[in-house]
Design an enzyme around this catalytic site. Structure first.
Site, PDB file in Angstrom:
ATOM      1  N   SER A   1      36.123  41.883  39.333  1.00  0.00           N
ATOM      2  CA  SER A   1      36.359  42.718  38.099  1.00  0.00           C
ATOM      3  C   SER A   1      35.787  44.180  38.317  1.00  0.00           C
ATOM      4  O   SER A   1      36.447  45.010  37.192  1.00  0.00           O
ATOM      5  CB  SER A   1      35.449  41.974  36.767  1.00  0.00           C
ATOM      6  OG  SER A   1      34.191  42.123  37.084  1.00  0.00           O
TER       7      SER A   1
ATOM      8  N   LYS B   1      29.646  45.749  34.252  1.00  0.00           N
ATOM      9  CA  LYS B   1      30.689  46.213  33.808  1.00  0.00           C
ATOM     10  C   LYS B   1      30.280  48.060  33.755  1.00  0.00           C
ATOM     11  O   LYS B   1      29.179  48.291  34.002  1.00  0.00           O
ATOM     12  CB  LYS B   1      31.155  46.081  32.422  1.00  0.00           C
ATOM     13  CG  LYS B   1      31.441  44.449  32.150  1.00  0.00           C
ATOM     14  CD  LYS B   1      32.637  44.159  32.986  1.00  0.00           C
ATOM     15  CE  LYS B   1      33.127  42.626  33.059  1.00  0.00           C
ATOM     16  NZ  LYS B   1      33.980  42.175  34.021  1.00  0.00           N
TER      17      LYS B   1
END
Length: 270
Positions: A72, A143
């Site tokens: 990701s 993230k």
């Protein structure tokens, strides 16, 4: 009886016995490295335990290895990378900034109910994860911060870019071929929270995927574990995660509102 001959045989026997014993001593001594004391298994085990405890304390309070389990955050972080998370980055009044790559506990934001697990298994897995030897807990995520408290984050502008407080962001760190987002959104980040997204937007479940959940996909700042500052393993990937300049021109919410107000006022009088 020849006493001299008997005495000679005794001397030879004694000399032979002494020579054998001396040779045996020499052989035993040669098995040890010179200058190194003998270390018992007990001492070796104790030393190993002390090292493990020290590593766990270091991981708990200063720097924690974090195994990247998914793609990701590609290309910035790849599957199998072990990043070193700086746990002191936000300890002394410093808050996460736009562009920071952070590791956080997603309980209550990305994961509403943490999975149940055996306490003993959970403890062992947690210790291994803290040393970077196992995948992180299912509630831990990595993230990039795109919006901080007070920011208005919009996607997308006419050029297909994310806007923060009215300024388009040139996200050069995105995965090649990805768009900024295939999901349109227009949100204002509440104070004390973060809007976070993965660099591989087409392969990242991030704040966008939790807009309809309690909390609206926002991550509370106090759930941030630390900032990923280095890639420590594998050695061929060792690197410092340099700050991005993508958000350099983004204004704070107050400055943006004031500027827009002045522009609107000037337009009305013109």
């Amino acid at each position: 009886m020849d006493t001299e001959a008997v005495q000679t045989e005794r001397d030879r026997s004694s000399a032979s016995h002494d020579g054998t014993e001396e040779g045996s001593r020499s052989a035993r001594s040669s098995r040890r490295l010179p200058g190194l004391p003998e270390v018992s298994w007990g001492r070796a085990g104790l030393l190993g335990l002390v090292c493990a405890v020290f590593a766990l304390l270091l991981s708990s309070f200063v720097v924690q290895p974090f195994l990247i389990p998914s793609g990701s955050m590609e290309p910035t972080l790849q599957i199998g990378d072990r990043v070193l998370v700086n746990k002191l980055a936000y300890r002394f009044g410093t808050a996460p900034e736009r562009g920071d790559v952070v590791v956080f506990d997603g309980t209550g934001s990305f994961v509403q109910e943490p999975p149940r697990e055996n306490p003993v298994t959970g403890l062992l897995h947690g210790a291994a994860a803290a040393l970077g030897l196992a995948e992180p807990a299912e509630t831990d995520f990595v993230k990039r911060v795109v919006g901080v408290g007070g920011d208005r984050v919009v996607c997308c502008d006419k050029g297909g870019r994310v806007e923060v407080n009215g300024r388009a962001v040139d996200e050069r760190y995105l995965y090649e071929g990805d768009v900024a987002s295939s999901v349109p959104f227009d949100i204002v980040v509440p104070q004390g929270t973060l809007w976070v997204m993965g660099d591989h937007r087409s392969n990242s479940r991030d704040s966008r995927d939790h807009l309809g959940d309690p909390g609206g996909g926002m991550v509370p700042v106090d759930k941030v574990i630390g900032r990923a500052d280095w890639i420590g393993w594998p050695l061929g990937r060792w690197a410092v995660l340099e700050p991005t300049e993508a958000f350099h021109d983004v204004r704070t919410p107050g400055d943006a509102a004031a500027s827009d107000g002045i522009a609107a006022s000037g337009g009305a009088h013109g």
